[in-house]
Design a protein around this motif. Structure first.
Motif, PDB file in Angstrom:
ATOM      1  N   SER A 153       0.005  10.721   3.197  1.00  0.00           N
ATOM      2  CA  SER A 153       0.842   9.581   2.802  1.00  0.00           C
ATOM      3  C   SER A 153       1.334   9.763   1.359  1.00  0.00           C
ATOM      4  N   MET A 154       2.260   8.893   0.965  1.00  0.00           N
ATOM      5  CA  MET A 154       2.832   8.963  -0.396  1.00  0.00           C
ATOM      6  C   MET A 154       1.711   8.897  -1.437  1.00  0.00           C
ATOM      7  N   LYS A 155       0.633   8.167  -1.094  1.00  0.00           N
ATOM      8  CA  LYS A 155      -0.458   8.032  -2.065  1.00  0.00           C
ATOM      9  C   LYS A 155      -1.427   9.228  -1.967  1.00  0.00           C
ATOM     10  N   GLY A 156      -1.061  10.235  -1.155  1.00  0.00           N
ATOM     11  CA  GLY A 156      -1.919  11.420  -1.058  1.00  0.00           C
ATOM     12  C   GLY A 156      -3.085  11.212  -0.116  1.00  0.00           C
ATOM     13  N   VAL A 157      -2.998  10.190   0.740  1.00  0.00           N
ATOM     14  CA  VAL A 157      -4.095   9.961   1.695  1.00  0.00           C
ATOM     15  C   VAL A 157      -3.798  10.741   2.988  1.00  0.00           C
ATOM     16  N   CYS A 159      -4.033  11.663   6.884  1.00  0.00           N
ATOM     17  CA  CYS A 159      -4.239  10.848   8.082  1.00  0.00           C
ATOM     18  C   CYS A 159      -5.423  11.403   8.886  1.00  0.00           C
TER      19      CYS A 159
END
Ligand code: NAD
Ligand code: APR
Length: 247
Positions: A153-157, A159
């Motif tokens: 994700s954009m926050k570097g999380v 999936c």
């Protein structure tokens, strides 16, 4: 018989809008076993019991090796369209409006060249992330024992959810039922090819045919429950019969 082949040839030549309802019998001449004939895929009870949505949901690490053994083995992956698939592509190439409704997950109708194919039980050619819905192709899925989503994700999380195959598993709904009903209701000819017509709701589709304007033709090695209602039944191999008729 020759008379039956002539009748089939006539029916195809007199039809513009042809709807096809195909099952595993369409692909046995490509080397892929069907489900319910002797030697069929569901002879392996364990394989059948593993193809459920709840098994994927509860034990995904065990589900994937079993799923790959059944549906992503060399037999499926190396299969090529056979004369039956090619005949249906030729029907379209000759200018007819051909809609293929298939229960098969092998992707061979599309590979043969038909442009309007509804894969009502999904396809082995892709897999999808249950969380972020990202889709992955076959090579990605084959590269890992248990394929996981690699979306960040954009926050570097990351999936990292375990993918679901794009195949409709038991307990799941079939797809494109609306489109399938319309394709049966509006056609001039319904060709039922290589299916035992034992799995619902697909098995019900021939009942929706508009009998005063359309013909029902069944080509299958064994009897089906719809044989009595058909205008023409040919107990033979789909590939051989269609090759004889389409030349
Ligand atoms: P359903 O109950 O009509 O099952 C259809 C057939 O699947 C039955 O005739 C039976 O032979 C078998 N079946 C039913 N329940 C099963 C189970 N728990 N485990 C193994 N086999 C079972 O329909 P469904 O079970 O809700 O499945 C929905 C649709 O998904 C069906 O149309 C089925 O054909 C399809 N499906 C497709 C594949 C595939 O390989 N493409 C695999 C499984 C199911
Ligand atoms: N030509 C004509 N008919 C054939 C051929 C062939 N070359 N080979 C097999 N058949 C016939 C068999 O006699 C059988 O009646 O095709 C039919 C295949 O029936 P099934 O094995 O039941 O396959 P199918 O009808 O596609 O099963 C429907 O069941 O478990 C689910 O999702 C799975 O999509 C599958 C669905």
């Amino acid at each position: 018989t020759e008379a039956a082949l002539q009748a089939l040839k006539q029916a195809i030549e007199n039809s513009y809008r042809i709807t096809v309802l195909s099952g595993a019998g369409m692909s046995t001449e490509s080397g892929i076993p069907d489900f319910r004939s002797p030697g069929g895929i569901w002879e392996d009870e364990a394989a059948m019991q593993a193809m459920t949505h709840s098994f994927w949901r509860d034990c995904p690490e065990q589900f994937w090796p079993k799923f790959k053994a059944v549906f992503m083995n060399p037999v499926y992956l190396n299969a090529k369209p056979n004369a039956g698939h090619r005949a249906l592509a030729l029907m379209e190439a000759q200018g007819r409006e051909v809609t293929v409704l298939t229960q098969n997950v092998d992707g061979l109708h599309r590979e043969a060249g038909n442009s309007r194919v509804y894969e009502m039980h999904g396809s082995i050619r892709s897999a999808v992330c249950p969380d972020c819905r990202t889709r992955y192709d076959l090579d990605y899925v084959l590269a890992q024992d248990v394929p996981r989503c690699s979306f960040i994700s954009m926050k570097g999380v990351a999936c990292e959810a375990i993918l679901q195959p794009d195949v409709v598993l038991f307990e799941q709904e079939v797809r494109y039922l609306g489109e399938a009903l319309r394709a049966v209701r509006t056609c001039d000819l319904l060709l039922v090819l290589g299916t035992s017509l034992t799995v619902y709701p697909v098995a019900d589709l021939p009942r929706y045919l508009n009998r005063d304007r359309a013909k029902l033709v069944i080509i299958n090695l064994e009897e089906t429950d719809e044989d009595g209602r058909a205008d023409l039944v040919i107990h033979g191999k789909v590939g051989e019969v269609l090759e004889r008729v389409m030349g």
